[in-house]
Design an enzyme around this catalytic site. Structure first.
Site, PDB file in Angstrom:
ATOM      1  N   SER A  88       0.816  -1.209   0.000  1.00  0.00           N
ATOM      2  CA  SER A  88       0.000   0.000   0.000  1.00  0.00           C
ATOM      3  C   SER A  88       0.855   1.267   0.000  1.00  0.00           C
ATOM      4  O   SER A  88       1.664   1.439  -0.897  1.00  0.00           O
ATOM      5  CB  SER A  88      -0.945  -0.074   1.201  1.00  0.00           C
ATOM      6  OG  SER A  88      -2.090   0.638   0.913  1.00  0.00           O
ATOM      7  N   LYS A 143       4.056   2.106  -2.580  1.00  0.00           N
ATOM      8  CA  LYS A 143       4.399   3.338  -3.317  1.00  0.00           C
ATOM      9  C   LYS A 143       5.856   3.680  -3.000  1.00  0.00           C
ATOM     10  O   LYS A 143       6.649   4.060  -3.861  1.00  0.00           O
ATOM     11  CB  LYS A 143       3.493   4.497  -2.872  1.00  0.00           C
ATOM     12  CG  LYS A 143       1.979   4.236  -2.992  1.00  0.00           C
ATOM     13  CD  LYS A 143       1.168   5.444  -2.531  1.00  0.00           C
ATOM     14  CE  LYS A 143      -0.200   5.153  -1.931  1.00  0.00           C
ATOM     15  NZ  LYS A 143      -1.202   4.500  -2.696  1.00  0.00           N
ATOM     16  N   TRP A 184     -10.408   0.504  -4.449  1.00  0.00           N
ATOM     17  CA  TRP A 184      -9.799   1.811  -4.138  1.00  0.00           C
ATOM     18  C   TRP A 184      -8.431   1.922  -4.840  1.00  0.00           C
ATOM     19  O   TRP A 184      -8.087   2.930  -5.425  1.00  0.00           O
ATOM     20  CB  TRP A 184      -9.671   1.925  -2.621  1.00  0.00           C
ATOM     21  CG  TRP A 184      -9.226   3.226  -2.043  1.00  0.00           C
ATOM     22  CD1 TRP A 184      -8.132   3.408  -1.243  1.00  0.00           C
ATOM     23  CD2 TRP A 184      -9.856   4.502  -2.145  1.00  0.00           C
ATOM     24  NE1 TRP A 184      -8.044   4.717  -0.853  1.00  0.00           N
ATOM     25  CE2 TRP A 184      -9.087   5.429  -1.389  1.00  0.00           C
ATOM     26  CE3 TRP A 184     -10.997   4.982  -2.797  1.00  0.00           C
ATOM     27  CZ2 TRP A 184      -9.408   6.776  -1.270  1.00  0.00           C
ATOM     28  CZ3 TRP A 184     -11.323   6.323  -2.681  1.00  0.00           C
ATOM     29  CH2 TRP A 184     -10.530   7.207  -1.933  1.00  0.00           C
ATOM     30  N   HIS A 201      -7.840  -5.549   0.396  1.00  0.00           N
ATOM     31  CA  HIS A 201      -6.590  -4.799   0.490  1.00  0.00           C
ATOM     32  C   HIS A 201      -5.784  -5.235   1.722  1.00  0.00           C
ATOM     33  O   HIS A 201      -6.090  -4.821   2.838  1.00  0.00           O
ATOM     34  CB  HIS A 201      -6.975  -3.320   0.601  1.00  0.00           C
ATOM     35  CG  HIS A 201      -5.830  -2.378   0.672  1.00  0.00           C
ATOM     36  ND1 HIS A 201      -5.100  -2.024  -0.436  1.00  0.00           N
ATOM     37  CD2 HIS A 201      -5.302  -1.687   1.706  1.00  0.00           C
ATOM     38  CE1 HIS A 201      -4.167  -1.154  -0.074  1.00  0.00           C
ATOM     39  NE2 HIS A 201      -4.269  -0.935   1.222  1.00  0.00           N
TER      40      HIS A 201
END
Ligand code: GCU
Length: 393
Positions: free
Chosen positions: A233, A237, A324, A375
């Site tokens: 998550s 990144k 999302w 997620h």
């Protein structure tokens, strides 16, 4: 299948892909998205503050890493676990995990110092795609040193497969909090913190990951040509930004990294640039806000970040219910980035149409799977990542 998102070209017409092109892309990301982190003007040293046998399967080391910067010294702890099989004659590959779970308890009902309800207002009709609070980083503290049998970081499983592994708390590098984020490593540098291209938290965490790599490359029990960086998550990144900038990274694994991670920004569903800049304005630089609701004007898109890692190994994973993050936009980004791998005469992502939940593709230099479910980072994700790495040995 053709991906028509009108993204900027990776290889410009009549030009080639070379180090100059790669650097100009990274510079655009730095200026407009993640912000500029220091390239020099600091030194790094460390001290092993604890070393002890670990459950009869290896060694545990806690290493304090010091960063001496213009305004003083910042330090953070790196938790390193090395399997018994490692020796100077047999240095083992290592996985560096960027932990987004907190060291200290967080107030519940809040996300990074903001009221959850307040945040929900900005997402409008995308609310359906939002992760549930249980999918967000847990407010409970997580003990990296002793919690070695957890899906988020399955130390014992990794050691049993012959990998060493290390992790640090992202928040030890800089707080994940809008009002406090500059109180970590950022405060030790004399740059203009208000500048529109000043670094945000993701760049600060990636800088921290590279300082951990500074240490890992010196440990004779570790194979410095086989350092992987892993994040989930916001950690995903960070792993991508670290790998794009740090050529010592052998393989980058970004799990469910979504918006401003692996996913294309143009045409993205779920979280978009406006949402992420509103909810987490401190993760990126000020310039990035120019692109709120104007993704089509961005000089880059995220496939270019992935391509900057080529020809090194890249592993991406989506979760089918993680709307999302947007699995399709993560997948197509990898499809587009493959052009640069092909330029090198290598296969990028093997498949060109989105996979079904439960499927994987491991044949190219870009590996990918989409897990059924939500997620999170599970043991199954780790197992598939290890399988991908094994297949490249
Ligand atoms: C939020 C954020 C995502 C991020 C995720 C996480 O959902 O909007 O961009 O990836 O938190 O880090 O768990």
């Amino acid at each position: 299948m053709v991906v028509n998102r009108n993204v900027p070209e990776l290889i410009l017409q009549n030009e080639k892909w070379d180090e100059e092109r790669r650097k100009s892309i990274l510079q655009a990301f730095e200026e407009e998205v993640y912000g500029c982190s220091p390239k020099d003007g600091f030194s790094v040293s460390w001290n092993i503050v604890k070393e002890e046998p670990f459950k009869n399967i290896g060694t545990k080391r806690v290493v304090e890493i010091y960063i001496d910067a213009p305004k003083g010294r910042h330090s953070f702890l790196l938790y390193v676990f090395i399997p018994k099989t490692a020796s100077q004659h047999n240095p083992v590959p290592v996985m560096l995990s960027i932990s987004i779970t907190p060291r200290f308890p967080q107030p519940s009902g809040m996300v990074n110092g903001k009221e959850l309800d307040e945040l929900l207002k900005v997402v409008g009709d995308r609310v359906e795609t939002l992760p549930t609070p249980s999918e967000l980083p847990k407010p409970e503290p997580y003990d990296l040193e002793n919690n070695t049998n957890d899906e988020k970081w399955p130390v014992e499983v990794l050691l049993s497969k012959g990998y060493a592994t290390a992790a640090f708390y992202a928040e030890d590098i800089g707080p994940d909090n809008e009002t406090k984020y500059q109180e970590g490593i950022i405060s030790y540098f004399e740059d203009n913190k208000e500048a529109p291209n000043s670094w945000g938290t993701i760049a600060a965490w990636a800088f921290g990951a590279s300082r951990a790599i500074d240490y890992l490359t010196t440990d004779s029990l570790l194979d410095k040509s086989k350092i992987s960086v892993i994040g989930h998550s916001r950690g995903g990144k960070t792993a991508l930004w670290c790998a794009a900038n740090d050529p010592r990274v052998y393989c980058c694994y970004a799990n469910n990294s979504g918006c401003t991670g692996a996913a294309l920004s143009r045409g993205k569903k779920g979280e978009d640039v406006f949402c992420i800049n509103t909810i987490f304005p401190y993760w990126f630089c000020e310039n990035y806000k120019k692109y709120n609701n104007r993704e089509d004007t961005l000089p880059v898109d995220q496939h270019m970040l992935l391509a900057s890692i080529a020809p090194r190994l890249l592993y991406l994973a989506s979760a089918s219910e993680d709307l999302w993050a947007d699995p399709e936009s993560e997948f197509y980004s990898a499809v587009l980035a493959s052009e640069v791998y092909e330029y090198y005469g290598l296969r990028g992502l093997e498949k060109k149409s989105p996979l079904k939940p439960g499927q994987k593709t491991h044949k190219g230099r870009i590996g990918y799977h989409v897990r059924k479910g939500r997620h999170e980072l599970t043991l199954h994700d780790w197992e598939l990542f290890c399988e991908f790495l094994e297949s490249k040995r």
